[in-house]
Design an enzyme around this catalytic site. Structure first.
Site, PDB file in Angstrom:
ATOM      1  CD  GLU A 127      50.405  26.442  60.961  1.00 28.21           C
ATOM      2  OE1 GLU A 127      50.907  25.858  60.035  1.00 28.21           O
ATOM      3  OE2 GLU A 127      50.068  27.533  60.604  1.00 28.21           O
ATOM      4  CB  CYS A 176      55.618  28.647  56.974  1.00 28.91           C
ATOM      5  SG  CYS A 176      55.331  29.310  58.341  1.00 28.91           S
ATOM      6  CB  THR A 223      32.113  45.270  29.985  1.00 28.81           C
ATOM      7  OG1 THR A 223      32.152  43.884  29.268  1.00 28.81           O
ATOM      8  CG2 THR A 223      31.578  45.660  31.039  1.00 28.81           C
ATOM      9  CG  ASP A 236      27.348  47.649  30.303  1.00 30.41           C
ATOM     10  OD1 ASP A 236      26.309  47.778  29.556  1.00 30.41           O
ATOM     11  OD2 ASP A 236      27.495  46.120  30.482  1.00 30.41           O
ATOM     12  CG  LEU A 267      38.035  39.444  28.753  1.00 30.29           C
ATOM     13  CD1 LEU A 267      39.264  39.559  27.883  1.00 30.29           C
ATOM     14  CD2 LEU A 267      38.095  40.644  29.810  1.00 30.29           C
TER      15      LEU A 267
END
Length: 376
Positions: free
Chosen positions: A57, A80, A200, A204, A307
């Protein structure tokens, strides 16, 4: 509610502007604003670009100047009504002499809410709920964070047409194209945290980082490198504390949290996040609450099927981004592991929001059919 055509058009533009703030506003929301003069001409536009910077704004009103007096402001999130790092936007709108304010979504944050009431109390006409669905969608990460007090989760996976994420021998580089991989780095860079499991990490040894400039926005839109924001945090879900000290995820390229069970004994030298156990793993609700407490609004879930299945099973995936390659393997690991489904009546239903080509691949974006904390 029947929405006037003009209101819909200007709010749609405000939603578009809000999207320019993705990846740079944490822990604040993305917000867009369009200001018209008294004759109905657009005289100001703005979006919230980074935390601590001017709100949408304020940017739009500064552009409009005196032409805002007697005009209308379209805002994707209720202005706000509190003073934080910046002043209240409700006061800025009153000072500018705006006669009408159109709002898409009410602010769920009790500290900031109340702007609509203040504007009405001072004689400003306020209309709420215009294009609420679109405004919810563009700001879904922050709204999840504000309403549920947990981080929003996007699960990403890449697979063949038959749903395989790797070959039978475990090789997976590369199932999808360079274009798809570049898109993944863009999404990574726009997230506050990248989450992977210990499987993972052991298989990896990933960096779990985004390439520089991966979140470069539209023309004139700040990139992640040009605004003030924290680094993307790497999170390893490792109940037994098995992450090797030499793992690349523990290097100094980005901060890392390792989530371990609260009762585990480990000599791992890392920033540990101790969590309750749940169903053979960790309580992922507790993980997301702890991340939210650290002002991590959005989580990008990568890694293996175990997961991902746990997040799906605990009802904690808010968005799925799938990259499908025009290829088949016939065997090898599936993209998703056990997700708590024993019979077809327990299936996890989703709805497609986007199906689009990306290089030779297809990107699918889907969300759970029922999303907790959503107003629309």
């Amino acid at each position: 509610m029947e929405i006037p055509e003009q209101d819909a058009a200007h709010m749609a533009r405000a939603v578009e502007l809000a999207g320019h703030g993705h990846g740079t506003t944490t822990p604040n929301p993305v917000v867009g604003c369009v200001v018209l003069d008294a004759a109905g001409q657009v005289v100001g536009e703005g979006f919230h670009a980074y935390a601590g910077g001017p709100h949408a704004e304020v940017v739009a009103l500064a552009q409009a100047g005196e032409r805002a007096r007697g005009g209308t402001a379209y805002v994707t999130l209720e202005p706000c009504d509190h003073t934080g790092r910046t002043g209240p936007c409700s006061r800025a709108l009153l000072d500018a002499g705006v006669a009408r304010v159109v709002i898409a979504v009410s602010d769920p944050n009790p500290k900031a809410a109340g702007g609509a009431a203040r504007l009405r109390d001072h004689g400003v006409a306020v209309t709420s709920g215009v294009l609420a669905g679109a405004a919810e969608r563009v700001n879904e990460e922050w709204l999840t964070y504000a309403r549920l007090r947990r981080s929003h989760v996007t699960w990403k996976f890449a697979a063949t047409l038959d749903g395989r994420s790797a070959a039978e021998d475990g090789t997976s580089q590369w199932i999808t194209s360079p274009e798809a991989r570049a898109d993944v780095h863009r999404l990574r860079a726009a997230s506050d945290a990248i989450v992977a499991g210990i499987g993972t990490v052991l298989a990896d040894d990933p960096h779990l980082t985004a390439r520089p400039n991966a979140a470069q926005g539209h023309s004139g839109v700040p990139s992640i490198d040009s605004v003030s924001r924290g680094e993307t945090v790497r999170v390893v879900v490792d109940p037994e504390g098995r992450t090797p000290q030499s793992a690349r995820v523990l290097d100094d390229h980005a901060p890392t949290l390792v989530a371990v069970a609260e009762d585990v004994e480990t000599e791992l030298k890392a920033d540990l996040l101790r969590l309750p156990r749940h169903a053979g793993g960790l309580d992922l609700h507790a993980l997301l609450r702890e991340l939210a407490a650290r002002e991590i609004v959005s989580v990008f879930l990568e890694g293996g099927p175990t997961l991902a299945g746990a997040f799906i099973g605990q009802g904690l995936v808010d968005r799925v981004v799938a990259y499908l390659a025009p290829a088949v393997l016939g065997s090898g690991p599936a993209a998703l592991g056990a997700a708590g489904v024993r019979t077809i009546g327990e299936i996890h239903r989703l709805t497609f929001d986007e199906i689009s080509p990306i290089g030779p691949d297809v990107r699918l974006i889907a969300r759970p059919a029922i999303q907790p904390g959503r107003e629309t």
